[in-house]
Design a protein around this motif. Structure first.
Motif, mmCIF file in Angstrom:
data_model
loop_
_atom_site.group_PDB
_atom_site.id
_atom_site.type_symbol
_atom_site.label_atom_id
_atom_site.label_comp_id
_atom_site.label_asym_id
_atom_site.label_seq_id
_atom_site.Cartn_x
_atom_site.Cartn_y
_atom_site.Cartn_z
ATOM 1 N N GLU A 176 0.177 20.622 -16.310
ATOM 2 C CA GLU A 176 -0.904 21.524 -16.669
ATOM 3 C C GLU A 176 -0.349 22.874 -17.093
ATOM 4 O OE1 GLU A 176 -3.720 21.800 -13.557
ATOM 5 O OE2 GLU A 176 -4.315 19.673 -13.663
ATOM 6 N N ARG A 177 -1.087 23.485 -18.005
ATOM 7 C CA ARG A 177 -0.607 24.741 -18.603
ATOM 8 C C ARG A 177 -0.494 25.860 -17.562
ATOM 9 N NH1 ARG A 177 -3.791 28.014 -23.428
ATOM 10 N NH2 ARG A 177 -2.355 29.820 -23.510
ATOM 11 N N GLU A 178 -1.473 25.989 -16.718
ATOM 12 C CA GLU A 178 -1.451 27.077 -15.734
ATOM 13 C C GLU A 178 -0.261 26.939 -14.792
ATOM 14 O OE1 GLU A 178 -3.934 25.200 -16.401
ATOM 15 O OE2 GLU A 178 -5.564 26.452 -17.205
ATOM 16 N N VAL A 179 0.029 25.676 -14.376
ATOM 17 C CA VAL A 179 1.146 25.458 -13.449
ATOM 18 C C VAL A 179 2.465 25.767 -14.129
ATOM 19 C CG1 VAL A 179 2.326 23.750 -12.019
ATOM 20 C CG2 VAL A 179 -0.171 23.742 -12.160
ATOM 21 N N MET B 66 1.197 14.154 -9.228
ATOM 22 C CA MET B 66 2.019 15.369 -9.254
ATOM 23 C C MET B 66 2.554 15.626 -10.660
ATOM 24 S SD MET B 66 1.728 16.698 -6.383
ATOM 25 C CE MET B 66 2.914 18.001 -6.658
ATOM 26 N N GLY B 67 2.862 14.549 -11.390
ATOM 27 C CA GLY B 67 3.313 14.737 -12.777
ATOM 28 C C GLY B 67 2.230 15.363 -13.626
ATOM 29 N N ARG C 245 0.835 -1.199 0.000
ATOM 30 C CA ARG C 245 0.000 0.000 0.000
ATOM 31 C C ARG C 245 0.875 1.257 0.000
ATOM 32 N NH1 ARG C 245 -4.499 -0.519 4.581
ATOM 33 N NH2 ARG C 245 -5.005 1.534 3.679
ATOM 34 N N GLY C 246 2.008 1.181 0.709
ATOM 35 C CA GLY C 246 2.917 2.323 0.706
ATOM 36 C C GLY C 246 3.498 2.584 -0.675
ATOM 37 N N ARG C 247 3.953 1.501 -1.349
ATOM 38 C CA ARG C 247 4.511 1.668 -2.696
ATOM 39 C C ARG C 247 3.450 2.174 -3.661
ATOM 40 N NH1 ARG C 247 7.229 -3.142 -1.100
ATOM 41 N NH2 ARG C 247 5.571 -4.403 -2.094
ATOM 42 N N GLU C 248 2.225 1.673 -3.523
ATOM 43 C CA GLU C 248 1.145 2.119 -4.390
ATOM 44 C C GLU C 248 0.837 3.599 -4.178
ATOM 45 O OE1 GLU C 248 -1.887 2.063 -7.206
ATOM 46 O OE2 GLU C 248 -0.222 0.679 -6.820
ATOM 47 N N TYR C 249 0.882 4.028 -2.885
ATOM 48 C CA TYR C 249 0.622 5.444 -2.597
ATOM 49 C C TYR C 249 1.644 6.334 -3.287
ATOM 50 C CZ TYR C 249 0.706 9.867 -0.063
ATOM 51 O OH TYR C 249 0.722 11.200 0.240
ATOM 52 N N TRP C 250 2.926 5.991 -3.179
ATOM 53 C CA TRP C 250 3.952 6.842 -3.776
ATOM 54 C C TRP C 250 3.928 6.776 -5.309
ATOM 55 C CZ3 TRP C 250 5.660 10.548 -1.107
ATOM 56 C CH2 TRP C 250 5.825 10.435 0.274
ATOM 57 N N ARG C 251 3.531 5.623 -5.861
ATOM 58 C CA ARG C 251 3.412 5.542 -7.318
ATOM 59 C C ARG C 251 2.302 6.470 -7.810
ATOM 60 N NH1 ARG C 251 0.449 3.471 -11.067
ATOM 61 N NH2 ARG C 251 -1.020 2.606 -9.558
#
Length: 356
Positions: free
Chosen positions: A311-314, A305-306, A293-299
């Motif tokens: 996104e264009r605005e960011v 975040m990617g 579950r930890g590895r899945e969370y970070w994936r």
């Protein structure tokens, strides 16, 4: 009341002993405050409890000085002279009672005021002592003092209790406890002063007074002064607690031992949290389900975040910030390095502590 000569004797006797000590203590506190000034702090909650106790005590003391709460003085009530015949005195008194009838307390007092000596003792000790004392005699006036002592000491003991609660470390903390001995000494001094005043008062001075307005109502006057002294003492200690508790005056420096103890407590708490964190990490790493579950969370976090950063605005916001000079990457990296160094500096990383 106490004569001027007696007050002068007390002043000249105690003044040379107390005044140098007070001056020395004041200079010591002033020098200590000047050499190592302490920052002013808000009033601690524990001291607020002490101030509440002193406020209640002072308010009750001031309330008890009102004539409504004082024992009745029939000579003042009837505007009678000390030499007024008993029948005339109590006839005037009965005219002021409901239904023109004397109360049971008046009937008990009436046979006690038949002589001039008894009336002077009435003004010195009050109606309760003169009425209820079973062994007192006008031939031995000191017996009235013996009977009056328990009633005289009771309010002083209650006031000492209030001062003791206000300066208790359990209720008001260490800042108030430092004044506990001074509060006890003041309470004892007030009690001894009243006993001395009553013991040395010459009740026969009223026997030569002819006009009612010239009489000295010693019992009622001392009672008023007693409660005024209680209120002033409460106000004085409330001021001391406030000044010392906020470090405005008489502030206490924290000793090295107390500082070390405080630091050790903080370190012990941090050590406990780190140990708990290590246990949780070991459980997560050793359990396949939690680790997955930890590895899945970070994936998923990386993917989310990617997508956000794409996104264009960011992208435009980051470009504007970098180009406009609002964000300096070097300073951000430097601050991040200092933050990491502050967390991990001096800590030896061991493999067995990172996952067993």
């Amino acid at each position: 009341m106490v004569s001027l000569a007696t007050l002068q004797t007390l002043l000249f006797t105690l003044g040379p002993l107390l005044l140098p000590r007070l001056i020395s203590y004041y200079r010591t506190q002033r020098a200590s405050s000047a050499s190592s000034p302490l920052p002013t702090i808000p009033l601690p909650h524990s001291l607020k409890n002490a101030l509440h106790i002193l406020f209640i005590s002072a308010s009750l003391s001031l309330l008890l000085t009102l004539p409504y709460f004082s024992p009745e003085n029939i000579l003042t009530l009837t505007s009678s002279r000390l030499q007024t015949p008993p029948d005339v005195l109590f006839t005037r008194l009965s005219a002021m009672r409901p239904n023109h009838t004397l109360s049971p307390a008046d009937e008990l007092l009436r046979p006690r005021l038949t002589t001039l000596e008894a009336r002077t003792l009435y003004l010195a000790h009050g109606p309760d002592t003169l009425t209820n004392c079973p062994f007192c005699s006008a031939a031995e006036p000191v017996t009235y003092l013996y009977y009056a002592l328990p009633g005289l000491l009771t309010p002083h003991l209650l006031h000492l209790l209030a001062l003791g609660l206000a300066t208790s470390s359990l209720i008001a903390g260490k800042a108030a406890n430092r004044w506990r001995n001074y509060a006890a000494m003041l309470g004892v001094v007030l009690a001894c002063t009243e006993i001395y005043m009553l013991g040395t008062y010459d009740h026969k001075t009223n026997a030569r007074v002819l006009r009612p307005e010239d009489l000295t109502h010693f019992h009622w006057r001392v009672r008023t002064l007693r409660y005024l002294a209680f209120a002033l003492a409460d106000a004085a200690f409330a001021g001391l607690l406030y000044l010392s508790g906020t470090n405005r005056m008489f502030g206490m420096q924290v000793s090295s031992a107390e500082r070390v103890e405080a630091v050790m407590k903080v370190m012990e708490q941090a050590r406990g949290k780190m140990a708990a964190l290590g246990i949780v990490k070991n459980v997560v790493v050793r359990d396949e389900g939690l680790a997955g579950r930890g590895r899945e969370y970070w994936r998923r976090e990386k993917v989310v975040m990617g997508e956000v950063m794409d996104e264009r605005e960011v992208v435009e916001g980051v470009r504007n910030a970098l180009e406009g000079g609002r964000v300096r990457v070097e300073e951000v990296e430097r601050d991040a390095g200092r933050y990491a160094e502050g967390i991990y500096g001096g800590v030896e990383m061991r493999g067995d502590s990172l996952g067993g």
